[in-house]
Design a protein around this motif. Structure first.
Motif, short mmCIF file in Angstrom:
data_model
loop_
_atom_site.label_atom_id
_atom_site.label_comp_id
_atom_site.label_asym_id
_atom_site.label_seq_id
_atom_site.Cartn_x
_atom_site.Cartn_y
_atom_site.Cartn_z
N ALA A 39 27.94 -39.87 31.30
CA ALA A 39 28.88 -38.97 30.63
C ALA A 39 28.32 -38.62 29.27
O ALA A 39 27.61 -39.42 28.65
N GLU A 40 28.63 -37.42 28.84
CA GLU A 40 28.22 -37.01 27.50
C GLU A 40 29.29 -36.15 26.88
O GLU A 40 30.11 -35.53 27.57
N ARG A 41 29.28 -36.14 25.57
CA ARG A 41 30.22 -35.32 24.82
C ARG A 41 29.45 -34.72 23.64
O ARG A 41 29.58 -35.16 22.51
N LEU A 42 28.63 -33.75 23.99
CA LEU A 42 27.83 -33.09 22.98
C LEU A 42 28.72 -32.35 22.00
O LEU A 42 29.74 -31.77 22.41
N VAL A 51 33.15 -32.17 21.36
CA VAL A 51 34.27 -31.37 21.86
C VAL A 51 34.41 -31.62 23.36
O VAL A 51 34.99 -32.63 23.76
N ASP A 52 33.87 -30.72 24.19
CA ASP A 52 34.05 -30.92 25.63
C ASP A 52 33.07 -31.98 26.15
O ASP A 52 32.12 -32.37 25.47
N SER A 53 33.38 -32.42 27.37
CA SER A 53 32.63 -33.55 27.94
C SER A 53 32.33 -33.30 29.41
O SER A 53 33.07 -32.58 30.10
N THR A 54 31.25 -33.91 29.87
CA THR A 54 30.87 -33.83 31.28
C THR A 54 30.66 -35.23 31.82
O THR A 54 30.04 -36.07 31.15
N LEU A 55 31.22 -35.49 33.00
CA LEU A 55 31.02 -36.75 33.71
C LEU A 55 30.22 -36.44 34.98
O LEU A 55 30.59 -35.53 35.71
N PHE A 99 35.19 -41.87 24.23
CA PHE A 99 34.41 -41.29 23.14
C PHE A 99 35.27 -41.15 21.90
O PHE A 99 36.46 -40.83 21.98
N GLN A 100 34.66 -41.35 20.74
CA GLN A 100 35.26 -40.99 19.47
C GLN A 100 34.30 -39.97 18.88
O GLN A 100 33.17 -40.30 18.53
N ASN A 101 34.76 -38.71 18.79
CA ASN A 101 33.87 -37.60 18.46
C ASN A 101 32.74 -37.58 19.50
O ASN A 101 33.02 -37.55 20.68
N ASN A 102 31.49 -37.63 19.10
CA ASN A 102 30.44 -37.61 20.12
C ASN A 102 29.81 -38.98 20.34
O ASN A 102 28.78 -39.10 21.00
N GLY A 103 30.45 -40.02 19.82
CA GLY A 103 29.95 -41.38 20.01
C GLY A 103 30.75 -42.14 21.04
O GLY A 103 31.95 -41.93 21.18
N VAL A 104 30.09 -43.04 21.75
CA VAL A 104 30.75 -43.85 22.78
C VAL A 104 31.42 -45.06 22.14
O VAL A 104 30.78 -45.84 21.43
N VAL A 123 27.42 -34.77 41.61
CA VAL A 123 28.58 -33.95 41.26
C VAL A 123 28.82 -34.09 39.75
O VAL A 123 28.47 -35.12 39.15
N ALA A 124 29.40 -33.06 39.17
CA ALA A 124 29.72 -33.09 37.74
C ALA A 124 31.13 -32.57 37.52
O ALA A 124 31.56 -31.62 38.18
N PHE A 125 31.81 -33.20 36.58
CA PHE A 125 33.16 -32.79 36.21
C PHE A 125 33.15 -32.42 34.73
O PHE A 125 32.45 -33.03 33.93
N TRP A 126 34.00 -31.45 34.42
CA TRP A 126 34.05 -30.96 33.05
C TRP A 126 35.43 -31.16 32.45
O TRP A 126 36.44 -31.05 33.16
N CYS A 127 35.48 -31.45 31.15
CA CYS A 127 36.76 -31.65 30.46
C CYS A 127 36.69 -31.00 29.08
O CYS A 127 35.73 -31.23 28.33
N ASN A 128 37.73 -30.26 28.76
CA ASN A 128 37.86 -29.70 27.41
C ASN A 128 39.15 -30.25 26.81
O ASN A 128 40.25 -29.93 27.29
#
Lengths: 115, 115
Positions: B67-70, B73-77, B49-54, B19-24
């Protein structure tokens, strides 16, 4: 390690009454923040009030006020003139200053305002 | 201003599925958080995350969660494969800065049920 304890799983009061929610915490830190968040059935966490530990004056936001007792490590929330819209879960949270916003949360108190 | 957007609102899957969740987050917010909130408990931070870094992923079960935050901006878990104990509300939050005087803004969360 820091811990936050909310000893009241559930409370209910009549509309327009005043209610106090309890929160105690354990820490060896001197500089920190304390928060009360409200989570209605919509699930969105909403910041109610914030207290900075170095400030002696208790924080107030309209009908919401806190009783911050630093020595006793107590941080209670008072809601005056309670309204039906105050029905929600209330969470107490602790954050060490400079900790990259690492919040330590209590288990929550379910508050029901009865008409 | 627009708030933190999350989708989907609800998700029901069987164990071992993914499953994947999205956040903006709110526009301009550099810091983004994913929390897991099991019923009857306060939120638990999974990743920050701070910007695109963990900044912190110490409580993320990395064998199944990612999880990623390419582009910062938005992120996916993502959870793969899901277990029964993953049933929870997944909250996303954002803040302008990584400091206690910069409030957290939460989304409405995704309620995940694993059967």
């Amino acid at each position: 390690a820091q811990t936050v304890t909310q000893s009241q799983p559930e409370m209910s009061v009549q509309e327009a009454e005043t209610v106090t929610l309890s929160c105690t915490y354990d820490t060896s830190e001197n500089n920190y923040y304390l928060f009360w968040y409200k989570q209605p059935p919509s699930r969105q966490m909403i910041l109610v009030i914030r207290q900075e530990a170095y400030k002696q004056q208790n924080a107030t936001e309209n009908r919401f006020s806190v009783n911050f007792q630093k020595a006793a490590k107590s941080f209670s929330l008072k809601i005056s003139d309670s309204q039906l819209g105050d029905t929600a879960m209330y969470f107490c949270a602790f954050m060490k200053r400079g900790s990259n916003y690492q919040l330590i949360w209590g288990a929550g108190t379910k508050l029901i305002i009865k008409p | 201003e627009a708030g933190v957007a999350q989708s989907p609102r609800y998700k029901i899957i069987e164990k071992r599925q993914s499953v994947a969740f999205w956040c903006n987050p709110i526009s301009g917010h550099a810091t983004l958080y994913w929390y897991q909130q099991i019923l009857g408990q306060g939120p638990k931070l999974l990743i920050q995350f701070q910007n695109n870094g963990v900044v912190d992923d110490s409580q993320l079960p990395k064998d199944r969660f990612s999880a990623e935050r390419l582009k910062g901006v938005d992120s996916t878990l993502k959870i793969q494969p899901a277990k029964l104990e993953d049933s929870a509300v997944y909250l996303c939050a954002s803040s302008i800065l990584l400091r206690g005087n910069s409030p957290l803004h939460f989304g409405n969360g995704t309620r995940l049920t694993v059967t």
